[in-house]
Design a protein around this motif. Sequence first.
Motif, mmCIF file in Angstrom:
data_model
loop_
_atom_site.group_PDB
_atom_site.id
_atom_site.type_symbol
_atom_site.label_atom_id
_atom_site.label_comp_id
_atom_site.label_asym_id
_atom_site.label_seq_id
_atom_site.Cartn_x
_atom_site.Cartn_y
_atom_site.Cartn_z
ATOM 1 N N ARG A 8 -54.882 35.176 -42.402
ATOM 2 C CA ARG A 8 -56.738 36.149 -42.216
ATOM 3 C C ARG A 8 -57.966 35.273 -42.110
ATOM 4 N N ARG A 9 -57.557 33.908 -43.122
ATOM 5 C CA ARG A 9 -57.931 33.144 -43.720
ATOM 6 C C ARG A 9 -57.905 31.483 -42.550
ATOM 7 N N VAL A 10 -56.918 31.764 -41.976
ATOM 8 C CA VAL A 10 -56.559 30.779 -40.569
ATOM 9 C C VAL A 10 -57.718 31.173 -39.589
ATOM 10 N N ASP A 11 -58.599 29.834 -39.179
ATOM 11 C CA ASP A 11 -60.106 29.573 -38.152
ATOM 12 C C ASP A 11 -59.523 30.002 -36.615
ATOM 13 N N GLY A 12 -59.654 31.176 -35.723
ATOM 14 C CA GLY A 12 -59.334 31.075 -34.682
ATOM 15 C C GLY A 12 -58.945 32.100 -34.967
ATOM 16 N N VAL A 13 -58.454 33.222 -36.377
ATOM 17 C CA VAL A 13 -57.748 34.462 -36.244
ATOM 18 C C VAL A 13 -59.537 35.885 -36.391
ATOM 19 N N ALA A 14 -59.473 36.360 -35.185
ATOM 20 C CA ALA A 14 -60.133 37.604 -35.334
ATOM 21 C C ALA A 14 -59.935 38.852 -36.187
ATOM 22 N N ASN A 15 -59.030 39.002 -35.976
ATOM 23 C CA ASN A 15 -58.242 40.409 -36.529
ATOM 24 C C ASN A 15 -57.165 40.551 -37.232
ATOM 25 N N ALA A 16 -56.780 40.687 -38.221
ATOM 26 C CA ALA A 16 -54.631 40.595 -38.317
ATOM 27 C C ALA A 16 -54.882 42.074 -38.818
#
Length: 836
Positions: free
Chosen positions: A85-93
């Motif tokens: 969830r902290r990765v840049d580019g993840v809108a939702n997980a």
Amino acid sequence: MTGLVFKELWGRKRRMAGSLVAVFLGVTFLTGTLVLGDTLASSIDRYFSGAYGRSDVSVRNATKVSDEPWGTRGQIDASVLERVRRVDGVANAEPVVQGSGQLLAKDGTTIPSRGPRTAGNWLNDPKLNPYRLAAGRAPRAPDEVVVNKMFADEGHLEVGDRTAVLTPERVAVTVVGISKFGSEDAFGETSFTAFSLEGARKYVAKTPDRISSVAIRAAGGVSQDELAARIRPVLPTGTEAVTNRAQVDEGMTAVQDGFLTVFRTVLGAFGGVALLVAAFSIHNTFAITMAQRTRESALLRALGAGRRQVVTVAGAEALVIAAVATLAGLAGGLGFAALLRLLFTQFGIGIAMESLTVSATTLLIAIPAGLLVTLVAALGPALRASRVPPLAALREVAAEPSRPSDTRVIVGGVFGSVAAGTVVLGAAGGQVATAASGAVLCLVAMVVLGPVVARPAAAFVGAPAARLRGVAGALARGNAMRSPRRTAGAATALMIGVGVVTLLTVFVGSLRASLEDGVAGSFKGPLVVDGGSNETGGFDPRLVQEAARLPQVRAIAGLGTGAMRVDGRVATVAVGDPSALRRVLDLDVRQGSLAGPGTFAVSKKIADDRGWRAGSRVGLTFADGTAQQVTVGAVYDATDVTGDYLVPRTVWNAHTRQPLDTRAFVDLRPGASAGSARRALTALAEPYGAPDVETRDAFIAAQTSEMNGFIAVVYGMLALAIIVALLGIANTLSLSVHERTRELGLLRAVGATRPQIRSMVRWESVIVAVFGTAGGLGLGVFLGWGLGAALGDPFAAPPVQLAVIALVGAVAGALAAVRPARRAARRAILASIAAP
């Protein structure tokens, strides 16, 4: 020449109709099977494309232990979710929990399914969730569930109903919603019961610290590949990030390489059989018409036509027939594919096929096949017609030779001997490829030897008709003997169809006998608790522990299945307590002993292939990624119940949170009533999804019952090939009746009645049909024995089915003669005598 071609076709349109129908049916059959394969592939692709919702990337366990497209992977640490969830580019997980979950119907029984029986959590993000609510709401409490519509209907469940889910423990739940997989009622025939995340962690994952995977949606402007590349550096060892596209391709590749390849091969083989049968009918029709046009061909030669021109005329006629019949066959193939789709849906293959799909490959196969088969089938008669000398136009010549040439006898005899020897060699040496090669050679030998055998066979088969039916029977016998090449040509098509049906009947009978003998030889007890063959189904092993305390039970052992890597190779294994199994099963142990509950055992075949023996060390890799070295404690020879690997339950349970048994074998105390024990076991099994408690004989029969539906479809398809052959016989008789117009007129003139003429034609058809049926039966039984023996199966030719095949062949022969016989009897006497 073009005008001559169309004039010939129009002048003989009735005679050419038989060839046109034969090509049409063959192309229809082939096209239908190919279109069904395309439709199934398209349906599977559609399913897999929606299997992961509109997620872009998934994080999962990196260890693969199954080649099945729906094979589950081990769990991963739940802390991965926050890293992702902290990765840049993840809108939702969102976390995904998935495992075994068997939904019980309203009556408390397990809802049967051919697909996996799964349970997990409901994903709240509709873009990540492949399912959508069709009724009710999403689950909120741990004991609330959403069930997919197919299984809600099967189990007679509605929103608000109380039922239970086996995970494998029995979990009481309330149905709060009904879901659909896109527009479908289910993903194939996969049962999916969705808990809330809290409920899935509690009942499926069995811990809040583990999840199955993470479903991830990318932010705008971030591609799947780019997002996966950003996620991979933050993942712990043993996990991997894969794009949605890669998962779909992975699943489709697994299906293409496995089930779909086999499915298409089998269907294509049946289409090929139909086209081969049609080819013989076409060849026989052209052979007869060309023989009847001997004087016409000779007249063309006398007027200056060269041999090439005669062949061109015949070839052009065949090409026109092929083109018209092939185009019609393509349209007919769509209708046949729709019928096959209905049949397969009725018998169930676990995939809904909504609309027909036609690929370019199908057209590129069907169109050339229809054209080439017709041209090749007509080539031989055309070449023979071109060799007619011009002087034949001035005198009567025999349409066909009455006896086969010495060359055919010698070549056919050599071919037959080599073919039979190859089959026997393959059967004796356990070499399936050799036996299959011999089977192909047998078909070639049958074609070559047909005219050689036809005359004596017709004499033998027709002898009863000659004795019992008087003049009509004697004339029928003589007509069948007069043209051995024609008789063989008509009978060969039927021989191939009957031979394939017989081969399949004997092969399946032998396979069934092998399974039954193997299970019966391993298990001597009276009862079996059977949870079915579904790999995600079964019952809680605690049922076995409770059943062991029943007063009637002397010994009981549970057996489950699983997937893992053995020595680095993907394998399906049996899971159980070897020390308990040895008390109810005879596995024919060759080395070591099954006395210890922690014994790892392998089959003798695997041990020989890998160079293992009792005491060898073998590496195991489990779905959770854990690797472990074990010692081979026993080598056994009886594999019908346990397969090639037996993993101790104590070892397996350390790597799974959902242990399952699929069956339990029961031995009773001396004097105990089997009926009383069965009733006690049935009552005890009720809370565990009510698995069947079967007698030993019923269990053995159930192991082969799944073949019945597929075999019925196969027999139906092969019956159509036999119909093509019978149409060929009818066409041959019609042409023969036309050729013998003057002869029939003379018979009527000397006192033959119309019933006698009809009887003569009918008996001639029966003689040809019995010859073809008997030859097909003999060939099919021989090849069925050879292929079965090569696989190590006992020979078991079911006499009732073979008797039915023989009877159907003879009766169908009589039916094929109805129309030709009626036409022969209707001809006017004077007009027939005056015919050229």
